[in-house]
Scaffold this active site. Structure first.
Site, PDB file in Angstrom:
ATOM      1  CE  LYS A   1     -10.475  43.728 -48.165  1.00 55.41           C
ATOM      2  NZ  LYS A   1     -11.461  42.938 -48.899  1.00 55.41           N
TER       3      LYS A   1
ATOM      4  CB  SER B   1      -5.254  39.536 -41.011  1.00 53.38           C
ATOM      5  OG  SER B   1      -4.776  40.462 -41.949  1.00 53.38           O
TER       6      SER B   1
HETATM    7  C1  LIG Z   1      -6.260  43.151 -42.590  1.00 51.99           C
HETATM    8  C2  LIG Z   1      -6.933  42.290 -43.607  1.00 51.99           C
HETATM    9  N1  LIG Z   1      -6.502  41.061 -43.793  1.00 51.99           N
HETATM   10  C3  LIG Z   1      -7.110  40.233 -44.694  1.00 51.99           C
HETATM   11  C4  LIG Z   1      -8.190  40.609 -45.423  1.00 51.99           C
HETATM   12  C5  LIG Z   1      -8.869  39.630 -46.347  1.00 51.99           C
HETATM   13  O1  LIG Z   1      -9.114  40.053 -47.644  1.00 51.99           O
HETATM   14  P1  LIG Z   1     -10.344  39.556 -48.498  1.00 51.99           P
HETATM   15  O2  LIG Z   1     -11.509  40.445 -48.221  1.00 51.99           O
HETATM   16  O3  LIG Z   1      -9.890  39.678 -49.912  1.00 51.99           O
HETATM   17  O4  LIG Z   1     -10.677  38.137 -48.137  1.00 51.99           O
HETATM   18  C6  LIG Z   1      -8.643  41.879 -45.211  1.00 51.99           C
HETATM   19  C7  LIG Z   1      -9.826  42.308 -45.882  1.00 51.99           C
HETATM   20  O5  LIG Z   1     -10.608  43.090 -45.401  1.00 51.99           O
HETATM   21  C8  LIG Z   1      -8.016  42.741 -44.287  1.00 51.99           C
HETATM   22  O6  LIG Z   1      -8.463  43.979 -44.048  1.00 51.99           O
END
Ligand SMILES: Cc1ncc(COP(=O)(O)O)c(C=O)c1O
Length: 298
Positions: A38, A263
């Site tokens: 981010k 994630s």
């Molecule tokens: C831990 C985590 N993984 C994946 C993402 C996905 O990113 P994006 O918002 O660009 O889809 C985020 C975004 O908030 C995140 O905090």
């Protein structure tokens, strides 16, 4: 000279994770200054607002976030002298809440799992108080940040190790706002038109697959996917359960020294699954953040 911490956002390493004949190349986004992917979006949006005279030192910035965006904006606000207000659903990890506090940001909690409510609160507060709305969910700059940084980095790093003519079979990314997937995918498909892309969402909240939003434990993805994801650009949607993602996170830490968040592990798990299902050897993906952010949820 690069004298600000935020000058060091991006240019993260590309780390190979190998099982049998399959390799998933993970972009180590946890090495960004505030610890997640981010930082790219937040720095891009703030730099742009500063360049266009939309914000000045002492102003208040506001964002609705599941955590990492808030941490990234809070870091930038502290670095550059802004006030930061963060609206977050109450079920996000305690570690995230503590981090906001340390960065000096103000946290307002919305109802558990209710992202739409958090966004509504943000818009109302920004309108009433004339705060700067960072607006990651609707902001084309979120996509642009990845089109101009993450995409070209993947392309150059992959070519450097694998050679000019090679390209990965697939780019796999979980979607929160969808900015990472959309921006990176757009750039990479211009360079490697045959490459496929796969969007990942939590099995317990399969919004992109046409299901209902639900409570899940893969923080950062699933909740806002309806915003920036153009499903016509994506070749496939895959679901990963919270349980699988957590098991994969433990496996990556123990066997590869990669202590990544839930994630990131979901991305790696789905990437290997895709390679196996499609008889391909190489995938690229995002290691979104670090595992320390999730002790209280593991
Ligand atoms: C831990 C985590 N993984 C994946 C993402 C996905 O990113 P994006 O918002 O660009 O889809 C985020 C975004 O908030 C995140 O905090």
């Amino acid at each position: 000279m690069k004298h600000k911490l935020s000058h060091y956002v991006g240019n993260t390493p590309l780390i190979p994770i190998t099982i049998g004949g399959f390799t998933v190349w993970g972009k180590a986004e946890f090495m960004n200054p505030s610890g997640s992917v981010k930082d790219r979006m937040a720095t891009f949006i703030i730099n742009n607002a500063e360049k266009n005279g939309l914000i000045f030192k002492g102003d208040t910035l506001c964002e609705a976030t599941s955590g990492n965006s808030g941490i990234a904006f809070a870091m930038l606000a502290a670095e550059r002298g802004y006030k930061m207000v963060i609206i977050m659903p109450s079920n996000m990890s305690e570690e995230r809440k503590k981090m906001f506090e340390y960065y000096g940001a103000e946290l307002i909690e919305a109802a558990e799992g209710d992202f739409d409510e958090a966004i509504r609160m943000r818009d109302e507060l920004c309108y009433t108080n004339e705060w700067f709305n960072c607006n990651q969910f609707d902001n084309p700059l979120n996509i642009k940040a990845h089109y101009h940084t993450t995409g070209p980095e993947f392309y150059n790093q992959y070519k450097e190790v694998k050679g000019e003519r090679e390209y990965p079979a697939v780019f796999v990314a979980g979607t929160g706002t969808g900015g990472t997937l959309m921006g990176t995918d757009k750039f990479l498909k211009e360079m490697w038109p045959q490459m496929k892309s796969v969007a990942i969402e939590p099995a317990e909240s399969p919004v992109m697959s046409g299901g209902e939003p639900g409570l899940h434990g893969i923080q950062g993805i699933g909740d806002g996917s309806k915003f920036l994801v153009d499903l016509d650009m994506v070749d496939e949607i895959r679901m990963v359960s919270t349980e699988c993602a957590k098991a994969c996170a433990r496996h990556l830490a123990k066997n590869y020294g990669l202590f990544v968040g839930i994630s990131a592990a979901a991305n790696v798990f789905a990437a290997f699954q895709w390679l196996r299902d499609n008889g391909e050897t190489d995938a690229i993906t995002i290691l979104c953040d670090r595992g320390e952010r999730y002790f209280s949820c593991m």
